[in-house]
Design an enzyme around this catalytic site. Structure first.
Site, PDB file in Angstrom:
ATOM      1  N   LYS A  13      -0.375   3.552   0.147  1.00  0.00           N
ATOM      2  CA  LYS A  13       1.314   2.937  -0.235  1.00  0.00           C
ATOM      3  C   LYS A  13       1.027   1.508   0.006  1.00  0.00           C
ATOM      4  O   LYS A  13       1.505   0.654  -0.742  1.00  0.00           O
ATOM      5  CB  LYS A  13       2.161   3.400   0.851  1.00  0.00           C
ATOM      6  CG  LYS A  13       2.726   4.871   0.730  1.00  0.00           C
ATOM      7  CD  LYS A  13       4.095   5.101   1.374  1.00  0.00           C
ATOM      8  CE  LYS A  13       3.670   4.471   3.128  1.00  0.00           C
ATOM      9  NZ  LYS A  13       2.726   5.669   3.754  1.00  0.00           N
ATOM     10  N   ARG A  88      11.587   6.663   7.006  1.00  0.00           N
ATOM     11  CA  ARG A  88      10.907   7.749   7.132  1.00  0.00           C
ATOM     12  C   ARG A  88      11.647   8.735   7.873  1.00  0.00           C
ATOM     13  O   ARG A  88      10.912   9.734   8.103  1.00  0.00           O
ATOM     14  CB  ARG A  88      10.013   6.926   8.359  1.00  0.00           C
ATOM     15  CG  ARG A  88       8.584   6.830   7.495  1.00  0.00           C
ATOM     16  CD  ARG A  88       7.740   6.254   8.771  1.00  0.00           C
ATOM     17  NE  ARG A  88       6.341   6.251   8.787  1.00  0.00           N
ATOM     18  CZ  ARG A  88       5.499   5.063   8.494  1.00  0.00           C
ATOM     19  NH1 ARG A  88       5.928   4.036   8.048  1.00  0.00           N
ATOM     20  NH2 ARG A  88       4.210   5.429   8.573  1.00  0.00           N
ATOM     21  N   ARG A 127     -10.872   4.538   7.125  1.00  0.00           N
ATOM     22  CA  ARG A 127      -9.998   3.446   6.934  1.00  0.00           C
ATOM     23  C   ARG A 127     -10.604   2.267   7.812  1.00  0.00           C
ATOM     24  O   ARG A 127     -10.519   2.769   8.860  1.00  0.00           O
ATOM     25  CB  ARG A 127      -8.716   3.533   6.816  1.00  0.00           C
ATOM     26  CG  ARG A 127      -7.839   2.291   6.476  1.00  0.00           C
ATOM     27  CD  ARG A 127      -6.528   2.710   6.059  1.00  0.00           C
ATOM     28  NE  ARG A 127      -5.543   3.229   6.947  1.00  0.00           N
ATOM     29  CZ  ARG A 127      -4.388   3.384   6.979  1.00  0.00           C
ATOM     30  NH1 ARG A 127      -3.734   3.124   5.640  1.00  0.00           N
ATOM     31  NH2 ARG A 127      -3.523   3.689   7.867  1.00  0.00           N
ATOM     32  N   ARG A 138      -8.123   0.917  12.768  1.00  0.00           N
ATOM     33  CA  ARG A 138      -6.448   0.569  13.339  1.00  0.00           C
ATOM     34  C   ARG A 138      -6.541   1.699  14.781  1.00  0.00           C
ATOM     35  O   ARG A 138      -7.016   2.729  14.476  1.00  0.00           O
ATOM     36  CB  ARG A 138      -5.552   0.941  12.414  1.00  0.00           C
ATOM     37  CG  ARG A 138      -5.083  -0.207  11.996  1.00  0.00           C
ATOM     38  CD  ARG A 138      -3.971   0.120  10.768  1.00  0.00           C
ATOM     39  NE  ARG A 138      -2.971   1.018  11.016  1.00  0.00           N
ATOM     40  CZ  ARG A 138      -2.182   1.294  10.186  1.00  0.00           C
ATOM     41  NH1 ARG A 138      -1.975   0.956   9.107  1.00  0.00           N
ATOM     42  NH2 ARG A 138      -1.081   2.358  10.477  1.00  0.00           N
ATOM     43  N   ARG A 149      -0.170  11.780  13.239  1.00  0.00           N
ATOM     44  CA  ARG A 149       0.834  11.091  12.431  1.00  0.00           C
ATOM     45  C   ARG A 149       1.028  11.916  11.253  1.00  0.00           C
ATOM     46  O   ARG A 149       2.193  11.834  10.642  1.00  0.00           O
ATOM     47  CB  ARG A 149       0.019   9.635  11.904  1.00  0.00           C
ATOM     48  CG  ARG A 149       0.092   8.827  13.001  1.00  0.00           C
ATOM     49  CD  ARG A 149      -0.749   7.544  12.703  1.00  0.00           C
ATOM     50  NE  ARG A 149      -0.485   6.856  11.560  1.00  0.00           N
ATOM     51  CZ  ARG A 149      -1.154   6.062  10.678  1.00  0.00           C
ATOM     52  NH1 ARG A 149      -2.570   6.132  11.063  1.00  0.00           N
ATOM     53  NH2 ARG A 149      -1.104   5.505   9.524  1.00  0.00           N
TER      54      ARG A 149
HETATM   55  P1  AMP Z   1       2.460   2.306   8.854  1.00  0.00           P
HETATM   56  O1  AMP Z   1       1.845   1.074   8.549  1.00  0.00           O
HETATM   57  O2  AMP Z   1       3.450   2.261   7.786  1.00  0.00           O
HETATM   58  O3  AMP Z   1       1.475   3.493   8.805  1.00  0.00           O
HETATM   59  O4  AMP Z   1       3.295   2.214  10.154  1.00  0.00           O
HETATM   60  C1  AMP Z   1       2.567   2.266  11.380  1.00  0.00           C
HETATM   61  C2  AMP Z   1       3.394   2.718  12.391  1.00  0.00           C
HETATM   62  O5  AMP Z   1       4.562   1.828  12.566  1.00  0.00           O
HETATM   63  C3  AMP Z   1       4.087   4.078  12.401  1.00  0.00           C
HETATM   64  O6  AMP Z   1       3.253   5.182  12.686  1.00  0.00           O
HETATM   65  C4  AMP Z   1       5.174   3.897  13.198  1.00  0.00           C
HETATM   66  O7  AMP Z   1       4.808   3.883  14.647  1.00  0.00           O
HETATM   67  C5  AMP Z   1       5.664   2.650  12.916  1.00  0.00           C
HETATM   68  N1  AMP Z   1       6.599   2.666  11.683  1.00  0.00           N
HETATM   69  C6  AMP Z   1       6.444   2.037  10.557  1.00  0.00           C
HETATM   70  N2  AMP Z   1       7.602   2.399   9.647  1.00  0.00           N
HETATM   71  C7  AMP Z   1       8.412   2.930  10.518  1.00  0.00           C
HETATM   72  C8  AMP Z   1       9.702   3.588  10.275  1.00  0.00           C
HETATM   73  N3  AMP Z   1      10.360   3.373   8.959  1.00  0.00           N
HETATM   74  N4  AMP Z   1      10.320   4.478  11.035  1.00  0.00           N
HETATM   75  C9  AMP Z   1       9.632   4.250  12.272  1.00  0.00           C
HETATM   76  N5  AMP Z   1       8.544   4.025  12.670  1.00  0.00           N
HETATM   77  C10 AMP Z   1       7.863   3.084  11.767  1.00  0.00           C
END
Ligand code: AMP
Length: 204
Positions: A13, A88, A127, A138, A149
């Site tokens: 993404k 989400r 990654r 990360r 996740r």
């Molecule tokens: P990502 O980089 O999109 O995988 O996001 C990393 C982390 O940020 C996720 O595992 C959540 O803890 C938090 N996060 C990102 N976007 C959201 C969202 N829309 N709602 C809740 N938590 C989020």
């Protein structure tokens, strides 16, 4: 154009969001990136989000939705945007729809990147991201957190696919392949949903 990019962690993404947003001439808005910047900057928002992120859980809706509303109110998002990692949960999707409605706006398209789970685990475990000039893993890409996740995705985010489908907004694309190939599929899908959504898929 107002677009939501949907897909599990590891579907590509972030990479696709940047490229597609550039081509559309709209900002790519990643809630994960905004949270990470706040965690690194040790802001109040970052402190609130950190424990959830470290555990691979979702940050509570009220924190996340307020942050996105602020971001969408900025000037560069007035003419369109591409959301990456938001919504989400169905509650977030409903609040996004209502906030846009208040502004006289609506989403044009929800694009879902589809990748099977074995491939996701493989990609996430390998990654690395660039931090201060160094390639590091990360914290939330560690194997145990990755599994959690993906479970969170399955339980809380995957139902959005059906929700957006019933709103007539969903297009799914196969996200396995070279980055440029996937971008090409994404751009074709966006053209179709922006230009000819009401016609439905062609028979031929
Ligand atoms: P990502 O980089 O999109 O995988 O996001 C990393 C982390 O940020 C996720 O595992 C959540 O803890 C938090 N996060 C990102 N976007 C959201 C969202 N829309 N709602 C809740 N938590 C989020």
């Amino acid at each position: 154009m107002r677009v939501v990019l949907l897909g599990p962690p590891g579907a590509g993404k972030g990479t696709q969001a940047q490229v597609i947003a550039d081509r559309l001439g709209v900002p790519a808005i990643s809630t994960g990136d905004i949270f990470r910047a706040n965690v690194n900057g040790k802001t109040e928002l970052g402190l609130q989000a950190k424990s959830y992120m470290d555990a691979g859980d979702l940050v509570p809706d009220e924190i996340t939705v307020a942050m996105v509303k602020d971001r969408l109110a900025e000037d560069d998002a007035k003419g369109g945007f591409l959301l990456d990692g938001f919504p989400r949960t169905t509650a977030q999707a409903e609040q996004l729809r209502d906030s846009l409605h208040e502004l006289g706006q609506a989403l044009d398209c929800v694009l879902e990147l589809v990748v099977d789970e074995d491939e996701l685990v493989r990609r996430l475990s390998g990654r690395r991201v660039l931090v201060d000039g160094q390639w590091v893993q990360r914290d939330d890409d560690k194997p145990e957190t990755v599994r959690h996740r993906l479970q969170v995705y399955r339980e809380q985010t995957a139902p959005l696919s059906g929700w957006y489908d019933s709103e007539g907004l969903l297009t799914q694309i196969d996200a396995i392949g070279a980055v440029e190939e996937v971008t090409q599929r994404a751009m074709s899908a966006l053209e179709a949903c922006g230009g000819a959504r009401s016609d439905g898929p062609s028979a031929g």
